[in-house]
Design a protein around this motif. Sequence first.
Motif, PDB file in Angstrom:
ATOM      1  N   ASP A  94      50.549  39.760  18.422  1.00 29.45           N
ATOM      2  CA  ASP A  94      50.284  41.026  17.801  1.00 29.45           C
ATOM      3  C   ASP A  94      49.158  42.099  18.116  1.00 29.45           C
ATOM      4  O   ASP A  94      47.926  41.095  17.939  1.00 29.45           O
ATOM      5  CB  ASP A  94      50.156  40.739  16.272  1.00 29.45           C
ATOM      6  N   VAL A  95      49.083  43.029  18.612  1.00 24.69           N
ATOM      7  CA  VAL A  95      48.057  43.780  18.936  1.00 24.69           C
ATOM      8  C   VAL A  95      48.215  44.670  17.504  1.00 24.69           C
ATOM      9  O   VAL A  95      48.549  46.076  17.645  1.00 24.69           O
ATOM     10  CB  VAL A  95      48.336  44.607  20.217  1.00 24.69           C
ATOM     11  N   ASP A  96      47.299  44.261  16.339  1.00 26.49           N
ATOM     12  CA  ASP A  96      47.813  44.618  15.309  1.00 26.49           C
ATOM     13  C   ASP A  96      46.648  45.663  14.695  1.00 26.49           C
ATOM     14  O   ASP A  96      45.704  45.104  14.363  1.00 26.49           O
ATOM     15  CB  ASP A  96      47.955  43.424  14.159  1.00 26.49           C
ATOM     16  N   TYR A  97      46.907  46.869  14.644  1.00 25.35           N
ATOM     17  CA  TYR A  97      45.971  47.738  14.051  1.00 25.35           C
ATOM     18  C   TYR A  97      46.301  48.498  12.781  1.00 25.35           C
ATOM     19  O   TYR A  97      45.890  49.473  12.572  1.00 25.35           O
ATOM     20  CB  TYR A  97      45.467  48.798  15.176  1.00 25.35           C
ATOM     21  N   GLY A  99      46.649  49.192   9.001  1.00 26.56           N
ATOM     22  CA  GLY A  99      45.360  48.974   7.761  1.00 26.56           C
ATOM     23  C   GLY A  99      44.266  49.558   8.201  1.00 26.56           C
ATOM     24  O   GLY A  99      43.208  49.506   7.514  1.00 26.56           O
ATOM     25  N   GLN A 100      44.077  50.133   9.626  1.00 24.40           N
ATOM     26  CA  GLN A 100      42.869  50.625  10.211  1.00 24.40           C
ATOM     27  C   GLN A 100      42.692  52.387   9.898  1.00 24.40           C
ATOM     28  O   GLN A 100      41.807  53.059  10.194  1.00 24.40           O
ATOM     29  CB  GLN A 100      42.845  50.467  11.417  1.00 24.40           C
ATOM     30  N   GLY A 101      43.898  52.883   9.395  1.00 22.66           N
ATOM     31  CA  GLY A 101      44.079  54.195   9.122  1.00 22.66           C
ATOM     32  C   GLY A 101      44.170  55.061  10.331  1.00 22.66           C
ATOM     33  O   GLY A 101      44.868  54.586  11.237  1.00 22.66           O
ATOM     34  N   GLN A 102      43.796  56.190  10.342  1.00 24.77           N
ATOM     35  CA  GLN A 102      43.944  56.955  11.594  1.00 24.77           C
ATOM     36  C   GLN A 102      43.078  56.602  12.695  1.00 24.77           C
ATOM     37  O   GLN A 102      41.877  56.658  12.463  1.00 24.77           O
ATOM     38  CB  GLN A 102      43.746  58.396  11.221  1.00 24.77           C
ATOM     39  N   LEU A 103      43.647  56.104  13.862  1.00 27.42           N
ATOM     40  CA  LEU A 103      42.662  55.419  14.685  1.00 27.42           C
ATOM     41  C   LEU A 103      41.869  56.334  15.537  1.00 27.42           C
ATOM     42  O   LEU A 103      41.051  55.743  15.888  1.00 27.42           O
ATOM     43  CB  LEU A 103      43.597  54.424  15.622  1.00 27.42           C
ATOM     44  N   GLU A 104      42.080  57.473  15.837  1.00 27.32           N
ATOM     45  CA  GLU A 104      41.328  58.405  16.550  1.00 27.32           C
ATOM     46  C   GLU A 104      40.731  57.864  18.082  1.00 27.32           C
ATOM     47  O   GLU A 104      40.017  57.625  17.953  1.00 27.32           O
ATOM     48  CB  GLU A 104      40.262  58.969  15.645  1.00 27.32           C
ATOM     49  N   LEU A 134      51.132  47.424  17.305  1.00 24.20           N
ATOM     50  CA  LEU A 134      51.624  47.923  15.748  1.00 24.20           C
ATOM     51  C   LEU A 134      50.475  48.804  15.081  1.00 24.20           C
ATOM     52  O   LEU A 134      49.431  48.251  14.995  1.00 24.20           O
ATOM     53  CB  LEU A 134      51.739  46.515  14.813  1.00 24.20           C
ATOM     54  N   THR A 135      50.793  49.770  14.507  1.00 20.04           N
ATOM     55  CA  THR A 135      49.741  50.663  13.859  1.00 20.04           C
ATOM     56  C   THR A 135      50.579  51.214  12.772  1.00 20.04           C
ATOM     57  O   THR A 135      51.615  51.218  12.597  1.00 20.04           O
ATOM     58  CB  THR A 135      49.524  51.875  14.754  1.00 20.04           C
ATOM     59  N   ASP A 136      49.671  51.959  11.767  1.00 19.21           N
ATOM     60  CA  ASP A 136      50.284  52.567  10.613  1.00 19.21           C
ATOM     61  C   ASP A 136      51.189  53.635  10.834  1.00 19.21           C
ATOM     62  O   ASP A 136      51.105  54.338  12.204  1.00 19.21           O
ATOM     63  CB  ASP A 136      49.217  53.095   9.829  1.00 19.21           C
TER      64      ASP A 136
END
Length: 455
Positions: A94-97, A99-104, A134-136
């Motif tokens: 998992d490249v799991d981001y 819960g990090q919000g807007q990654l920008e 995986l991103t929000d």
Amino acid sequence: MRILFSFIALYAISYNYVTAQEKNFEQWSSKAREQTQSVPVAGALTVEAFGAIGNGNADDTQAFRTAFTYARDHDLSVINLSSGKKYKISNNIDVDYRGQGQLERRGLQLNGNGASIFLSVKNGNNGYFAFNILTDDRPQQNTKFNINNVWFYTDNVNRPNGIYNSHACFTTINNCVFYQLGTAINFQYAGMCRFDNCYFWGCVDGIKTYRCKDSYIDGCHAFACDKAFTIEGVNNAGSDGNICVVNSVANSSTQYNLRMKGLYTPMIANCVLEQSPMNLFVESCQFGKLSNVFSGPGNIAFVSTGSDLTNDYWNIANLDAQGKIELGGLKFSNVTGFKVHGVGSANNEANAAIQLSNCDEVNFTALTIRDSRDQLAWSMAFAPNCSSITISNLNADRSILMKGSSSQRPGRFFLTGSIINGIVITEDKQYKASEIFEYIDSGSNTFHSNKPNNH
């Protein structure tokens, strides 16, 4: 003695298969190293630093997981694999981001440097993805994930999957090989993504995208997959547009080479699609462009799923097709420089090289229909729901059929400046005043015209 000979033959076949696969990988790996070894990367992590062995036997799954998690938590952006190594994984990474919000513009770059990853199966889990990005669930999640120069392969028995991406935009898969996987690439709800110079060999699915926009497939090759390229949306101009497949090849797919559904402004250019039952399948896509495409043995179909979901506003130019063409729901479109040949009557209900249904306001120019097989009955067959069709500079080896009676056809058909080996015929032998045909019958070298003043 027979058992001994069978065992020796089986061993020889297996040895040749493995040797060929290893040779292909070694050639590709050497080229990939040449392309990347001169590019310095400061502050990069290695999976070896987290315990990876890379000998093809040790399970490196946990080392990859730890490296990706460490990079995320320490805001690092580059992980390097070691040139020529063969890493083994047995479950998803998992490249799991989330819960990090807007990654920008946060993300990760994995540099394969010509390494390979063997996707093994543990405890029956053959459906995992090697990498899950995986991103929000946020519109325009402005990330930067890149995976470069990796060879993914399996044992040709189990079929794990390659790369999955949900919502992460600006993601690039470059110069990777996917060998005998299930689904090599699956992107959903992403945008501004690219798939460059990738090779898909014997996968169930090469590239699958759903509701992705502003994305490119460029310089890719799919060979002997079940479904090479599948690009789908829901006919929403704001979310499913600007998809390009360019400079790519797909051949010998068991189901289809390229399928597009529910897209706005798709483009197919400079491609070769061949040796599949269905080379190109377009369903309810609008404002499309197809140019400079060679479609070898295999069919092409445009279909519509409803009166409001037709294939509107297409420009089709310089298409060379060696199979039957079904144009359904094609409207307000231009077709030029179109060549069709080698069409057979098998699985061809209309018994025609080109079949049109529910088409309206379509202009055909410089259309050639040649050397059909099996004494094909018609070069073109028009269903009764077609209207406002213009054809100029047609050269056809068979007659043209207008299905239905004059009371069924909306009419407004024009054919001029054409040479046909046969005639233009309607099923009831009646024509509307708006159906005007002027052509030369090449069989008898006779000029035919049914202009109103010649009736």
